[in-house]
Design a protein around this motif. Structure first.
Motif, PDB file in Angstrom:
ATOM      1  N   LEU A 171       0.799  -1.222   0.000  1.00 20.16           N
ATOM      2  CA  LEU A 171       0.000   0.000   0.000  1.00 20.16           C
ATOM      3  C   LEU A 171       0.833   1.274   0.000  1.00 20.16           C
ATOM      4  O   LEU A 171       0.443   2.278  -0.599  1.00 20.16           O
ATOM      5  CB  LEU A 171      -0.926   0.013   1.220  1.00 20.16           C
ATOM      6  CG  LEU A 171      -1.893  -1.167   1.349  1.00 20.16           C
ATOM      7  CD1 LEU A 171      -2.667  -1.065   2.656  1.00 20.16           C
ATOM      8  CD2 LEU A 171      -2.838  -1.211   0.169  1.00 20.16           C
ATOM      9  N   VAL A 183       4.013  -0.705   4.118  1.00 22.93           N
ATOM     10  CA  VAL A 183       2.695  -0.904   4.719  1.00 22.93           C
ATOM     11  C   VAL A 183       1.907  -1.796   3.776  1.00 22.93           C
ATOM     12  O   VAL A 183       1.825  -1.520   2.576  1.00 22.93           O
ATOM     13  CB  VAL A 183       1.966   0.443   4.917  1.00 22.93           C
ATOM     14  CG1 VAL A 183       0.567   0.212   5.485  1.00 22.93           C
ATOM     15  CG2 VAL A 183       2.775   1.365   5.812  1.00 22.93           C
ATOM     16  N   TRP A 185      -1.296  -5.210   3.362  1.00 21.03           N
ATOM     17  CA  TRP A 185      -2.214  -6.213   3.893  1.00 21.03           C
ATOM     18  C   TRP A 185      -1.551  -7.567   3.700  1.00 21.03           C
ATOM     19  O   TRP A 185      -1.090  -7.888   2.606  1.00 21.03           O
ATOM     20  CB  TRP A 185      -3.542  -6.176   3.156  1.00 21.03           C
ATOM     21  CG  TRP A 185      -4.482  -7.280   3.576  1.00 21.03           C
ATOM     22  CD1 TRP A 185      -4.651  -8.478   2.951  1.00 21.03           C
ATOM     23  CD2 TRP A 185      -5.351  -7.286   4.701  1.00 21.03           C
ATOM     24  NE1 TRP A 185      -5.574  -9.241   3.623  1.00 21.03           N
ATOM     25  CE2 TRP A 185      -6.031  -8.532   4.716  1.00 21.03           C
ATOM     26  CE3 TRP A 185      -5.632  -6.367   5.720  1.00 21.03           C
ATOM     27  CZ2 TRP A 185      -6.963  -8.871   5.687  1.00 21.03           C
ATOM     28  CZ3 TRP A 185      -6.559  -6.707   6.689  1.00 21.03           C
ATOM     29  CH2 TRP A 185      -7.221  -7.945   6.666  1.00 21.03           C
ATOM     30  N   CYS A 186      -1.438  -8.336   4.783  1.00 21.16           N
ATOM     31  CA  CYS A 186      -0.776  -9.633   4.741  1.00 21.16           C
ATOM     32  C   CYS A 186      -1.834 -10.724   4.700  1.00 21.16           C
ATOM     33  O   CYS A 186      -2.649 -10.848   5.630  1.00 21.16           O
ATOM     34  CB  CYS A 186       0.123  -9.794   5.966  1.00 21.16           C
ATOM     35  SG  CYS A 186       0.910 -11.423   6.078  1.00 21.16           S
ATOM     36  N   TYR A 192      -3.395  -5.946   8.531  1.00 22.95           N
ATOM     37  CA  TYR A 192      -2.381  -5.002   8.069  1.00 22.95           C
ATOM     38  C   TYR A 192      -1.083  -5.252   8.822  1.00 22.95           C
ATOM     39  O   TYR A 192      -1.077  -5.495  10.020  1.00 22.95           O
ATOM     40  CB  TYR A 192      -2.836  -3.562   8.302  1.00 22.95           C
ATOM     41  CG  TYR A 192      -3.991  -3.130   7.426  1.00 22.95           C
ATOM     42  CD1 TYR A 192      -3.772  -2.686   6.132  1.00 22.95           C
ATOM     43  CD2 TYR A 192      -5.294  -3.173   7.900  1.00 22.95           C
ATOM     44  CE1 TYR A 192      -4.828  -2.286   5.326  1.00 22.95           C
ATOM     45  CE2 TYR A 192      -6.362  -2.779   7.103  1.00 22.95           C
ATOM     46  CZ  TYR A 192      -6.116  -2.337   5.815  1.00 22.95           C
ATOM     47  OH  TYR A 192      -7.160  -1.952   5.016  1.00 22.95           O
ATOM     48  N   ARG A 193       0.021  -5.171   8.097  1.00 17.84           N
ATOM     49  CA  ARG A 193       1.337  -5.346   8.688  1.00 17.84           C
ATOM     50  C   ARG A 193       2.326  -4.384   8.030  1.00 17.84           C
ATOM     51  O   ARG A 193       2.091  -3.898   6.924  1.00 17.84           O
ATOM     52  CB  ARG A 193       1.851  -6.784   8.501  1.00 17.84           C
ATOM     53  CG  ARG A 193       1.109  -7.829   9.323  1.00 17.84           C
ATOM     54  CD  ARG A 193       1.449  -7.697  10.801  1.00 17.84           C
ATOM     55  NE  ARG A 193       0.890  -8.775  11.608  1.00 17.84           N
ATOM     56  CZ  ARG A 193      -0.295  -8.735  12.191  1.00 17.84           C
ATOM     57  NH1 ARG A 193      -1.073  -7.669  12.044  1.00 17.84           N
ATOM     58  NH2 ARG A 193      -0.721  -9.755  12.929  1.00 17.84           N
ATOM     59  N   THR A 194       3.423  -4.103   8.735  1.00 23.63           N
ATOM     60  CA  THR A 194       4.533  -3.365   8.138  1.00 23.63           C
ATOM     61  C   THR A 194       5.740  -4.290   8.081  1.00 23.63           C
ATOM     62  O   THR A 194       5.979  -5.066   9.018  1.00 23.63           O
ATOM     63  CB  THR A 194       4.887  -2.105   8.955  1.00 23.63           C
ATOM     64  OG1 THR A 194       5.163  -2.473  10.312  1.00 23.63           O
ATOM     65  CG2 THR A 194       3.746  -1.100   8.908  1.00 23.63           C
ATOM     66  N   LEU A 217      -8.114   1.006   1.141  1.00 24.85           N
ATOM     67  CA  LEU A 217      -7.366   0.160   2.067  1.00 24.85           C
ATOM     68  C   LEU A 217      -6.432   0.997   2.936  1.00 24.85           C
ATOM     69  O   LEU A 217      -6.294   0.758   4.145  1.00 24.85           O
ATOM     70  CB  LEU A 217      -6.562  -0.876   1.279  1.00 24.85           C
ATOM     71  CG  LEU A 217      -7.389  -1.927   0.530  1.00 24.85           C
ATOM     72  CD1 LEU A 217      -6.515  -2.683  -0.466  1.00 24.85           C
ATOM     73  CD2 LEU A 217      -8.023  -2.897   1.511  1.00 24.85           C
ATOM     74  N   TRP A 221      -6.346   1.543   7.063  1.00 24.25           N
ATOM     75  CA  TRP A 221      -5.123   1.375   7.867  1.00 24.25           C
ATOM     76  C   TRP A 221      -4.865   2.615   8.713  1.00 24.25           C
ATOM     77  O   TRP A 221      -4.532   2.498   9.902  1.00 24.25           O
ATOM     78  CB  TRP A 221      -3.940   1.107   6.945  1.00 24.25           C
ATOM     79  CG  TRP A 221      -2.625   1.084   7.664  1.00 24.25           C
ATOM     80  CD1 TRP A 221      -2.113   0.070   8.418  1.00 24.25           C
ATOM     81  CD2 TRP A 221      -1.643   2.153   7.712  1.00 24.25           C
ATOM     82  NE1 TRP A 221      -0.885   0.425   8.925  1.00 24.25           N
ATOM     83  CE2 TRP A 221      -0.585   1.693   8.516  1.00 24.25           C
ATOM     84  CE3 TRP A 221      -1.577   3.418   7.149  1.00 24.25           C
ATOM     85  CZ2 TRP A 221       0.541   2.476   8.767  1.00 24.25           C
ATOM     86  CZ3 TRP A 221      -0.465   4.203   7.403  1.00 24.25           C
ATOM     87  CH2 TRP A 221       0.581   3.728   8.204  1.00 24.25           C
TER      88      TRP A 221
END
Length: 238
Positions: A171, A183, A185-186, A192-194, A217, A221
């Motif tokens: 993203l 950043v 989406w996993c 959401y993850r970084t 999206l 976040w």
């Protein structure tokens, strides 16, 4: 209406048009003659505005930077310079060059007062950030995937060097003081993850566009992270 005001108004009208518009229509909107409209178009083009026209079709303003003089006061100039110099310090080579090029373009069209603010700003970005860890995968790979909304498969290692396979919807790229992150989406975590870019060991495109709109999206976040559209923390006041 002064000539300068009319030129700026014409520029704004063109910015609001997604398709070519004829000289007759533009002249009516600005309440001027077509002859005056043609002269104004010629002057905007001479000043560097990316105005393109074709007989029988009309005029359109293509994308590109165009900042005529008088549009920036001293405070606005310093805000832009501070931001660009911050990018030059903390961005990668691509963003650093883009910041330098943008600053040169802005400097070329500033008024004398704004030029002084550019040469001797009252604000400074502070010391340069520490050196970032080396990336195995060039950041351009992530930029392209973000712009194309393309799913990416990652070989990722966490802080304890534990490896995992991730399928992500990228993203945005984040430039922190000590690391750069993606950043995303996993799909594995369903959340959401970084991901630190220096811990991504390999990446491959899946040839698949992720569903939905990236802007939606990213907005979700930001809400979860309590951030506004500028990335500022906005704690819940309830």
């Amino acid at each position: 209406m002064s000539r300068t005001s009319r030129l700026l108004t014409l520029l704004q009208v063109l910015r609001g048009k997604s398709r070519p518009v004829t000289a007759a229509v533009l002249a009516r909107e600005l309440e001027v003659s077509e002859r005056t409209l043609y002269r104004d178009i010629a002057e905007l083009t001479a000043l560097g505005a990316p105005v393109y026209g074709e007989a029988g079709i009309g005029y359109v303003l293509r994308s590109g930077l165009f900042l005529p003089p008088l549009m920036l006061n001293a405070d606005e100039t310093e805000a832009i310079v501070l931001g660009l110099r911050y990018v030059d310090q903390r961005g990668d080579d691509v963003l650093g060059k883009a910041a330098a090029d943008a600053l040169a373009k802005i400097a070329a069209v500033l008024t004398p007062a704004a030029q002084e603010a550019l040469r001797n700003p009252t604000v400074m970005p502070g010391p340069s950030a520490c050196a970032y860890p080396e990336n195995v995968v060039p950041l351009d790979v992530f930029r392209q995937a973000i712009r194309e909304q393309a799913k990416l498969h990652l070989d990722y290692a966490d802080a304890k060097q534990v490896s995992s396979q991730r399928l992500i919807w990228p993203l945005a790229l984040g430039f922190m003081n000590e690391a750069r992150v993606i950043v995303a989406w996993c799909e594995l975590r369903g959340a959401y993850r970084t991901f630190r870019t220096d811990r991504i060991l390999a990446v491959s495109a899946q040839g698949e566009v992720y569903p939905g709109r990236r802007s939606d999206l990213l907005r979700t976040w930001r809400t979860l992270m309590q951030l506004d559209e500028h990335g500022r923390f906005t704690p819940d006041k309830n």
